[in-house]
Motif scaffolding. Structure first.
Motif, mmCIF file in Angstrom:
data_model
loop_
_atom_site.group_PDB
_atom_site.id
_atom_site.type_symbol
_atom_site.label_atom_id
_atom_site.label_comp_id
_atom_site.label_asym_id
_atom_site.label_seq_id
_atom_site.Cartn_x
_atom_site.Cartn_y
_atom_site.Cartn_z
ATOM 1 N N TYR A 499 1.193 -1.188 -0.005
ATOM 2 C CA TYR A 499 -0.658 -0.468 0.380
ATOM 3 C C TYR A 499 1.010 1.556 0.195
ATOM 4 O O TYR A 499 2.173 0.950 -0.339
ATOM 5 C CB TYR A 499 -1.055 -0.379 1.427
ATOM 6 C CG TYR A 499 -2.264 0.196 1.275
ATOM 7 C CD1 TYR A 499 -3.450 -0.722 0.525
ATOM 8 C CD2 TYR A 499 -3.069 1.501 1.195
ATOM 9 C CE1 TYR A 499 -4.334 -0.762 0.762
ATOM 10 C CE2 TYR A 499 -3.814 1.857 0.234
ATOM 11 C CZ TYR A 499 -4.811 1.071 0.014
ATOM 12 O OH TYR A 499 -5.667 1.374 -0.631
ATOM 13 N N ILE A 502 0.265 4.628 5.223
ATOM 14 C CA ILE A 502 -0.878 3.916 6.114
ATOM 15 C C ILE A 502 -0.992 4.295 7.388
ATOM 16 O O ILE A 502 0.380 4.764 7.683
ATOM 17 C CB ILE A 502 -0.963 2.200 5.431
ATOM 18 C CG1 ILE A 502 -0.988 1.431 4.679
ATOM 19 C CG2 ILE A 502 -2.000 1.859 6.763
ATOM 20 C CD1 ILE A 502 -0.281 0.437 4.239
ATOM 21 N N HIS A 518 -2.466 -6.180 10.335
ATOM 22 C CA HIS A 518 -3.602 -5.633 8.854
ATOM 23 C C HIS A 518 -2.566 -4.742 8.669
ATOM 24 O O HIS A 518 -2.767 -4.425 6.912
ATOM 25 C CB HIS A 518 -4.439 -5.460 9.088
ATOM 26 C CG HIS A 518 -5.706 -6.498 9.805
ATOM 27 N ND1 HIS A 518 -4.998 -7.114 11.709
ATOM 28 C CD2 HIS A 518 -6.262 -7.109 9.395
ATOM 29 C CE1 HIS A 518 -5.617 -8.324 11.260
ATOM 30 N NE2 HIS A 518 -6.578 -8.540 10.174
ATOM 31 N N ALA A 519 -2.481 -3.455 9.114
ATOM 32 C CA ALA A 519 -1.481 -1.988 7.957
ATOM 33 C C ALA A 519 -0.358 -2.743 7.344
ATOM 34 O O ALA A 519 -0.120 -2.197 5.893
ATOM 35 C CB ALA A 519 -0.838 -1.062 9.134
ATOM 36 N N GLN A 522 -1.133 -4.472 4.018
ATOM 37 C CA GLN A 522 -1.573 -3.938 3.503
ATOM 38 C C GLN A 522 -0.487 -3.083 2.919
ATOM 39 O O GLN A 522 -0.724 -3.083 1.337
ATOM 40 C CB GLN A 522 -2.808 -3.031 3.770
ATOM 41 C CG GLN A 522 -3.871 -3.467 5.018
ATOM 42 C CD GLN A 522 -5.244 -4.272 3.274
ATOM 43 O OE1 GLN A 522 -5.171 -3.754 1.896
ATOM 44 N NE2 GLN A 522 -5.854 -5.064 4.113
ATOM 45 N N GLY A 523 0.196 -2.346 3.381
ATOM 46 C CA GLY A 523 1.595 -2.255 2.151
ATOM 47 C C GLY A 523 3.224 -2.802 2.109
ATOM 48 O O GLY A 523 3.474 -1.800 1.422
ATOM 49 N N TYR A 529 4.762 4.565 6.986
ATOM 50 C CA TYR A 529 3.192 4.646 8.255
ATOM 51 C C TYR A 529 3.149 5.658 9.190
ATOM 52 O O TYR A 529 4.284 5.817 9.821
ATOM 53 C CB TYR A 529 4.236 2.727 8.689
ATOM 54 C CG TYR A 529 3.640 1.950 7.416
ATOM 55 C CD1 TYR A 529 2.088 0.795 7.427
ATOM 56 C CD2 TYR A 529 4.352 1.029 7.039
ATOM 57 C CE1 TYR A 529 2.406 0.008 6.589
ATOM 58 C CE2 TYR A 529 4.333 0.063 6.494
ATOM 59 C CZ TYR A 529 2.941 -0.922 5.975
ATOM 60 O OH TYR A 529 3.712 -1.977 5.110
ATOM 61 N N PHE A 597 -4.807 4.969 3.634
ATOM 62 C CA PHE A 597 -4.979 3.969 4.237
ATOM 63 C C PHE A 597 -5.368 4.396 5.221
ATOM 64 O O PHE A 597 -3.968 4.539 6.481
ATOM 65 C CB PHE A 597 -4.473 2.593 3.264
ATOM 66 C CG PHE A 597 -5.732 1.478 4.237
ATOM 67 C CD1 PHE A 597 -5.300 0.772 4.658
ATOM 68 C CD2 PHE A 597 -6.206 1.231 2.410
ATOM 69 C CE1 PHE A 597 -5.957 -0.455 5.538
ATOM 70 C CE2 PHE A 597 -7.528 -0.121 2.974
ATOM 71 C CZ PHE A 597 -7.385 -0.568 4.111
ATOM 72 N N VAL A 599 -6.164 2.463 9.486
ATOM 73 C CA VAL A 599 -6.178 1.449 9.696
ATOM 74 C C VAL A 599 -6.481 1.339 11.205
ATOM 75 O O VAL A 599 -5.809 2.534 12.168
ATOM 76 C CB VAL A 599 -5.491 -0.017 10.006
ATOM 77 C CG1 VAL A 599 -5.615 -1.291 10.713
ATOM 78 C CG2 VAL A 599 -4.956 -0.588 8.512
ATOM 79 N N LEU A 629 -9.907 0.583 7.450
ATOM 80 C CA LEU A 629 -9.774 -1.246 8.165
ATOM 81 C C LEU A 629 -10.071 -0.842 9.408
ATOM 82 O O LEU A 629 -9.436 -0.670 10.015
ATOM 83 C CB LEU A 629 -8.663 -1.866 7.418
ATOM 84 C CG LEU A 629 -8.206 -3.270 8.056
ATOM 85 C CD1 LEU A 629 -9.843 -4.229 7.269
ATOM 86 C CD2 LEU A 629 -7.197 -3.896 7.576
#
Length: 636
Positions: A499, A502, A518-519, A522-523, A529, A597, A599, A629
């Motif tokens: 991703y 995030i 989960h983050a 995704q990336g 981040y 994105f 989370v 998310l």
């Protein structure tokens, strides 16, 4: 010098939100001005009015010295509270949580909450009386309508600290101006006022001196308010200072100036009320004016329509401003003593409801005439709780191990302990006399007094002894501290998916690991981040900007641990601390940093818990236009 930040910040949403380092000269002094003025409104609330009017009408100017001595004690104790907050980055409730067991902290919270309810009770009655005097609104209606001031308070909170302070200062201005004009109308005896500063005897056994002692203790309770010590130790942390010896010393000096000016203004207002009662009522033969509404009627009878109108306007301003500071103090003691954080509106409604019940009961059972005595009783309750705030405060500020060179001197310590002994002694005599009157006045009730009242008094006395003795026995030991969120967990290597930028919300719970995992999935290692944590203590909620109190520093340290561990795993990560209402602060960070994105962890609250703790996830989802998310906390 400062201790390790291992606990939650006081009023984290406004912690260190006012930067004092950029200004110089008198502008720097102005940067420190504010906390003591918020505190000072508690010294001008309707409870003060009732005790001052009762004292002035019954004994003329004789109790001015009690008012003056109370103000000096208040000045000393408030300066100690400010010192504690500045040096250790702790409010009084948090320091108590460090030094006393959970069981003791629970009862300290109960007693402090009772003091806030007693204070709120006086504000309710004062507001209701003011509305009746101005608009002829029945007291029962006025009492019921006071619950609506919660809306005004929350609106001001959301507007920021400066607007809140502006509202408070405007209320103080209205009160001061009203009484300044009234002094010209009443024309008090200056010579008798001067004689009133000479201390008199309160301890003779006759009924007159017992009544004088009762009112004097009420004046002390109304002037030296216990919840103000909690409030002040937290509010000083809204000022961002250099954490060097020189920076701390400067902060203590400027806050002392702030406290001295604000509390002396409060003294002049209280003295004006007592002088007004003495000059208008005692001098004209009205010796038993304990009711605020009676004072209004007599002012109208003696001086015409202007004086009582000003009196009523000032009364409403006093009650409204004191309501706000009482709510803030309630949040501080709840978070500090028992580690519970709930939504401000709910906390406000609970406190107001608990205060309205006795007011409504009094009106229905005793009529409007019983409210005056209820106000004075509420101030005596405040005084009875003082020892449980004052004794720990002196212990904490005397502790050279934790306060270092900023521990109070021997001279200050002697004066502080003398003040504490005076307060506790007066309260002990009051309780002893009151129980004696009950036992002699109604023989049929003796059994109930021995079964219910005496055991409660013994328990409170033993608790007070324990509060005094424990820091002496365990001088350098502290119990483990629990904050509204936990510490960072260790992160292991995790799979990742791609991703771009995030954001991950962090609350230092068991949910953090799943949210970060989960983050990262995704990336992957190509994404950036941003780990987001929102400080939402009472101070942060009011200021809405960065406040580097103890909880905030603790959160920064813990968040940095996560960032370091994520970096160690080969990912690009940064931290971002926000302040205030979580949903609003998270939204602002997402938009400012262009996060694409997000989370968020979910604790799976149901309707009731969402009402109590607030529902952040739903608010954020509706405020951002990026994918969110939601990672639900798993049972472990």
């Amino acid at each position: 010098m400062t201790e390790k930040h291992t606990h939650g910040q006081s009023l984290a949403n406004v912690h260190s939100s006012v930067d004092t380092n950029k200004a110089t000269g008198w502008k720097r002094l102005l940067a420190f001005i504010g906390p003591a003025y918020l505190v000072s409104v508690g010294y001008m609330d309707p409870g003060n009015w009732a005790t001052d009017i009762a004292g002035g009408s019954a004994f003329g100017y004789k109790l001015i010295w009690v008012l003056f001595a109370s103000n000096l004690i208040a000045l000393l104790l408030q300066s100690l509270a400010a010192r504690l907050g500045i040096v250790r980055g702790l409010d009084l409730a948090q320091a108590s949580k460090h030094n006393y067991p959970r069981f003791v902290n629970f009862w300290l919270y109960i007693l402090a909450q009772l003091a806030i309810i007693a204070c709120d009770l006086a504000e309710i009655i004062g507001m209701a009386i003011g509305l009746k005097l101005l608009f002829n609104l029945p007291l029962i209606w006025g009492v019921s309508l006071t619950i609506t001031d919660t809306v005004l308070m929350l609106w001001l909170m959301n507007k920021g600290m400066r607007k809140l302070e502006g509202f408070i200062v405007s209320m103080i201005f209205i009160i001061g101006l009203s009484f300044l004009i009234e002094m010209f109308i009443v024309k008090p005896d200056v010579v008798e006022i001067a004689k009133g500063f000479i201390p008199g005897n309160l301890f003779s056994g006759d009924k007159i001196h017992q009544q004088m002692l009762y009112i004097a203790i009420g004046i002390i309770g109304a002037t030296v308010m216990p919840h103000n010590l909690y409030l002040h130790s937290s509010l000083v942390q809204t000022r961002k200072i250099n954490r060097t010896d020189e920076g701390i010393r400067t902060s203590i000096k400027f806050n002392l100036i702030d406290t001295t000016v604000a509390l002396n203004l409060a003294f002049f207002v209280n003295a004006a009320i007592l002088i007004l009662a003495a000059g208008a009522f005692f001098r004209n033969g009205y010796f038993q004016v304990a009711e605020i509404q009676d004072a209004y009627k007599l002012l109208e009878h003696i001086f015409g329509a202007t004086a009582p109108t000003l009196f009523a306007i000032a009364l409403i301003a006093s009650g409204q401003s004191s309501t706000i500071t009482g709510t803030l103090a309630g949040q501080i003691i709840m978070e500090g003593h028992i580690n519970l954080r709930i939504e401000p509106w709910l906390r406000r409604l609970l406190t107001r409801f608990l205060a309205i019940v006795p007011a409504v009961f009094t009106i229905l059972h005793y009529g409007d005439s019983g409210l005056g005595n209820l106000i004075i009783l509420s101030q005596v309750v405040l005084s009875l709780q003082l020892g449980f705030a004052v004794i720990p405060l002196i212990h904490f500020t005397s502790d050279k191990k934790r306060m270092g060179r900023f521990a109070i001197s021997t001279k200050v310590k002697v004066v502080a302990w003398a003040s504490a002994i005076l307060i506790v002694s007066l309260n002990a005599k009051l309780v002893y006399d009151q129980i004696g009157d009950w036992l002699t006045g109604n023989k049929a009730a003796d059994i109930y007094i021995y079964i219910f009242v005496v055991p409660i008094v013994i328990f409170i006395a033993l608790l007070l002894v324990y509060v005094f003795v424990r820091p002496l026995i365990f001088k350098y030991k502290e119990t483990p501290v629990y904050v509204p969120h936990g510490l960072a967990e260790v992160l292991d290597e995790m799979d990742a998916i791609t991703y771009h930028h995030i954001g991950v919300t962090i609350d230092f719970s068991k949910n953090d690991r799943d949210s970060i995992r989960h983050a990262l999935m995704q990336g992957g290692k190509k994404a950036r981040y941003t780990l987001i944590h929102i400080v939402e203590t009472a101070g942060a909620r009011y200021h809405g900007t960065d406040v580097m109190d103890n909880e905030t520093q603790s959160d920064v340290d813990n968040l940095d641990k996560y960032v370091d561990e994520v970096k160690a795993l080969g990912y690009h990560a940064v931290s971002q601390i926000g302040f205030g209402l979580p949903a609003k602060a998270i939204t602002a960070i997402v938009k400012k940093d262009e996060i694409d994105f997000l989370v968020m962890g979910s604790h799976g609250h149901k309707v009731i818990k969402d009402l109590i703790y607030g529902s952040t996830v739903d608010k954020v989802r509706h405020n951002v236009n990026i994918p969110v998310l939601i990672v639900k906390q798993r049972k472990r």
